[in-house]
Scaffold this motif. Sequence first.
Motif, PDB file in Angstrom:
ATOM      1  N   ARG A   1      14.535 -23.902  -9.733  1.00  0.00           N
ATOM      2  CA  ARG A   1      15.207 -24.969 -10.468  1.00  0.00           C
ATOM      3  C   ARG A   1      16.093 -25.705  -9.480  1.00  0.00           C
ATOM      4  NH1 ARG A   1      12.040 -22.593 -13.367  1.00  0.00           N
ATOM      5  NH2 ARG A   1      12.223 -22.347 -15.626  1.00  0.00           N
TER       6      ARG A   1
ATOM      7  N   LEU B   1      20.926 -29.563  -8.601  1.00  0.00           N
ATOM      8  CA  LEU B   1      21.590 -28.259  -8.627  1.00  0.00           C
ATOM      9  C   LEU B   1      23.105 -28.470  -8.737  1.00  0.00           C
ATOM     10  CD1 LEU B   1      20.420 -25.367  -8.081  1.00  0.00           C
ATOM     11  CD2 LEU B   1      21.048 -25.699  -5.696  1.00  0.00           C
ATOM     12  N   THR B   2      23.758 -27.664  -9.541  1.00  0.00           N
ATOM     13  CA  THR B   2      25.218 -27.754  -9.627  1.00  0.00           C
ATOM     14  C   THR B   2      25.818 -26.889  -8.527  1.00  0.00           C
ATOM     15  OG1 THR B   2      25.041 -28.013 -12.002  1.00  0.00           O
ATOM     16  CG2 THR B   2      27.203 -27.411 -11.143  1.00  0.00           C
TER      17      THR B   2
ATOM     18  N   THR C   1      26.570 -22.990 -18.018  1.00  0.00           N
ATOM     19  CA  THR C   1      26.593 -21.541 -18.309  1.00  0.00           C
ATOM     20  C   THR C   1      26.020 -20.746 -17.126  1.00  0.00           C
ATOM     21  OG1 THR C   1      24.419 -21.696 -19.337  1.00  0.00           O
ATOM     22  CG2 THR C   1      26.317 -21.888 -20.798  1.00  0.00           C
ATOM     23  N   TYR C   2      25.773 -21.407 -16.006  1.00  0.00           N
ATOM     24  CA  TYR C   2      25.159 -20.727 -14.867  1.00  0.00           C
ATOM     25  C   TYR C   2      25.991 -19.518 -14.420  1.00  0.00           C
ATOM     26  CZ  TYR C   2      22.866 -25.272 -14.649  1.00  0.00           C
ATOM     27  OH  TYR C   2      22.181 -26.415 -14.958  1.00  0.00           O
ATOM     28  N   SER C   3      25.290 -18.479 -13.986  1.00  0.00           N
ATOM     29  CA  SER C   3      25.975 -17.259 -13.532  1.00  0.00           C
ATOM     30  C   SER C   3      26.640 -17.442 -12.177  1.00  0.00           C
ATOM     31  CB  SER C   3      24.997 -16.102 -13.390  1.00  0.00           C
ATOM     32  OG  SER C   3      24.150 -16.033 -14.479  1.00  0.00           O
ATOM     33  N   GLY C   4      26.202 -18.457 -11.425  1.00  0.00           N
ATOM     34  CA  GLY C   4      26.789 -18.655 -10.109  1.00  0.00           C
ATOM     35  C   GLY C   4      26.497 -20.030  -9.559  1.00  0.00           C
ATOM     36  N   PHE C   5      27.169 -20.361  -8.452  1.00  0.00           N
ATOM     37  CA  PHE C   5      27.057 -21.699  -7.872  1.00  0.00           C
ATOM     38  C   PHE C   5      26.972 -21.596  -6.347  1.00  0.00           C
ATOM     39  CE2 PHE C   5      29.556 -21.656 -11.713  1.00  0.00           C
ATOM     40  CZ  PHE C   5      28.991 -22.668 -12.486  1.00  0.00           C
ATOM     41  N   PRO C   6      26.021 -22.326  -5.770  1.00  0.00           N
ATOM     42  CA  PRO C   6      26.003 -22.392  -4.311  1.00  0.00           C
ATOM     43  C   PRO C   6      27.188 -23.233  -3.834  1.00  0.00           C
ATOM     44  CG  PRO C   6      23.905 -23.129  -5.272  1.00  0.00           C
ATOM     45  CD  PRO C   6      24.888 -23.054  -6.380  1.00  0.00           C
TER      46      PRO C   6
ATOM     47  N   ILE D   1      17.284 -22.997  -6.733  1.00  0.00           N
ATOM     48  CA  ILE D   1      17.616 -21.593  -6.999  1.00  0.00           C
ATOM     49  C   ILE D   1      16.499 -20.979  -7.843  1.00  0.00           C
ATOM     50  CG2 ILE D   1      18.975 -22.193  -9.074  1.00  0.00           C
ATOM     51  CD1 ILE D   1      20.933 -19.920  -8.277  1.00  0.00           C
TER      52      ILE D   1
ATOM     53  N   THR E   1      16.022 -17.553 -10.263  1.00  0.00           N
ATOM     54  CA  THR E   1      16.631 -16.339 -10.806  1.00  0.00           C
ATOM     55  C   THR E   1      15.510 -15.369 -11.221  1.00  0.00           C
ATOM     56  OG1 THR E   1      16.694 -17.081 -13.099  1.00  0.00           O
ATOM     57  CG2 THR E   1      18.584 -17.664 -11.716  1.00  0.00           C
TER      58      THR E   1
ATOM     59  N   LYS F   1      15.079 -14.182 -14.084  1.00  0.00           N
ATOM     60  CA  LYS F   1      14.519 -14.662 -15.355  1.00  0.00           C
ATOM     61  C   LYS F   1      13.517 -15.792 -15.143  1.00  0.00           C
ATOM     62  CE  LYS F   1      17.866 -13.833 -18.936  1.00  0.00           C
ATOM     63  NZ  LYS F   1      18.939 -14.477 -19.692  1.00  0.00           N
ATOM     64  N   ASP F   2      13.796 -16.672 -14.155  1.00  0.00           N
ATOM     65  CA  ASP F   2      12.852 -17.757 -13.840  1.00  0.00           C
ATOM     66  C   ASP F   2      11.493 -17.167 -13.474  1.00  0.00           C
ATOM     67  OD1 ASP F   2      14.739 -19.818 -14.171  1.00  0.00           O
ATOM     68  OD2 ASP F   2      15.362 -19.725 -12.072  1.00  0.00           O
TER      69      ASP F   2
HETATM   70  P1  ADP Z   1      19.333 -16.706 -15.903  1.00  0.00           P
HETATM   71  O1  ADP Z   1      18.105 -17.308 -15.270  1.00  0.00           O
HETATM   72  O2  ADP Z   1      19.399 -15.223 -15.764  1.00  0.00           O
HETATM   73  O3  ADP Z   1      19.573 -17.210 -17.303  1.00  0.00           O
HETATM   74  P2  ADP Z   1      21.507 -18.454 -15.038  1.00  0.00           P
HETATM   75  O4  ADP Z   1      22.214 -18.559 -16.344  1.00  0.00           O
HETATM   76  O5  ADP Z   1      22.364 -18.402 -13.806  1.00  0.00           O
HETATM   77  O6  ADP Z   1      20.582 -17.186 -14.977  1.00  0.00           O
HETATM   78  O7  ADP Z   1      20.533 -19.698 -14.884  1.00  0.00           O
HETATM   79  C1  ADP Z   1      19.919 -20.356 -15.965  1.00  0.00           C
HETATM   80  C2  ADP Z   1      18.914 -21.369 -15.409  1.00  0.00           C
HETATM   81  O8  ADP Z   1      19.581 -22.357 -14.628  1.00  0.00           O
HETATM   82  C3  ADP Z   1      17.861 -20.774 -14.479  1.00  0.00           C
HETATM   83  O9  ADP Z   1      16.637 -21.447 -14.718  1.00  0.00           O
HETATM   84  C4  ADP Z   1      18.363 -21.052 -13.074  1.00  0.00           C
HETATM   85  O10 ADP Z   1      17.307 -21.260 -12.147  1.00  0.00           O
HETATM   86  C5  ADP Z   1      19.161 -22.323 -13.261  1.00  0.00           C
HETATM   87  N1  ADP Z   1      20.399 -22.319 -12.441  1.00  0.00           N
HETATM   88  C6  ADP Z   1      21.149 -21.253 -12.061  1.00  0.00           C
HETATM   89  N2  ADP Z   1      22.230 -21.639 -11.364  1.00  0.00           N
HETATM   90  C7  ADP Z   1      22.169 -22.995 -11.291  1.00  0.00           C
HETATM   91  C8  ADP Z   1      23.001 -24.003 -10.700  1.00  0.00           C
HETATM   92  N3  ADP Z   1      24.125 -23.690 -10.063  1.00  0.00           N
HETATM   93  N4  ADP Z   1      22.620 -25.304 -10.840  1.00  0.00           N
HETATM   94  C9  ADP Z   1      21.479 -25.638 -11.496  1.00  0.00           C
HETATM   95  N5  ADP Z   1      20.658 -24.735 -12.074  1.00  0.00           N
HETATM   96  C10 ADP Z   1      20.990 -23.432 -11.972  1.00  0.00           C
END
Ligand code: ADP
Length: 177
Positions: free
Chosen positions: A18, A26-27, A47-52, A153, A155, A157-158
């Motif tokens: 993504r 990407l955020t 709601t992303y779990s992390g950020f680059p 990124i 994940t 789950k992706d």
């Molecule tokens: P999960 O895939 O376990 O739900 P996340 O909540 O972090 O984990 O990510 C949700 C979706 O957003 C995934 O498809 C992931 O590839 C994408 N994603 C994760 N972090 C970012 C980000 N910082 N910016 C944009 N997209 C992201």
Amino acid sequence: LEAKEEFTHRTLAMDVMRPRRCDPPLTCFTQDGMKVEDVETIISETTYSGFPVVVSKESQRLVGFVLRRDLIISIESGRKRQDGIVSTSLIYFTEHCPVQPPNSPAPLKLRSVLDLCPFTVTDHTPMEIVVDIFRKLGLRQCLVTHNGRLLGIVTKKDILKHIAQMANQDPDSIMFN
Ligand code: ADP
């Protein structure tokens, strides 16, 4: 995460990462220049779990990866404990933090919560290899670069979603190739 070698060898990291072509970018955060309020807005709107974290928007050169929960805890404790951390405080992920001009709010240093060595693959890495690394290292996410620039990124789950999607679309290719 099962290695579906029969199909993943034909899929590349760029096919699973993504953002998708038509998604917003990407955020990510820059290593300096962002205010506490900027980061808080992004945290509340996503709601992303992390950020680059990158050197700059222009360079898109990766510095590290910061977990959402670590950011929340650090900002909260910074606001509570350290004198002078306010919404307009600048956040620094850098090693050194420049001397702030007089009368400006205290900066918030977040280098210590930054993962400086997030796992990274290039966009042309076969997913077979990516899946193998996820399994062996127990990764939750992996960053994707092209010519040293941050691109996306992937994940866990992706990957699972992609496997399920491929199975629905083309079950024969998975079972018999
Ligand atoms: P999960 O895939 O376990 O739900 P996340 O909540 O972090 O984990 O990510 C949700 C979706 O957003 C995934 O498809 C992931 O590839 C994408 N994603 C994760 N972090 C970012 C980000 N910082 N910016 C944009 N997209 C992201």
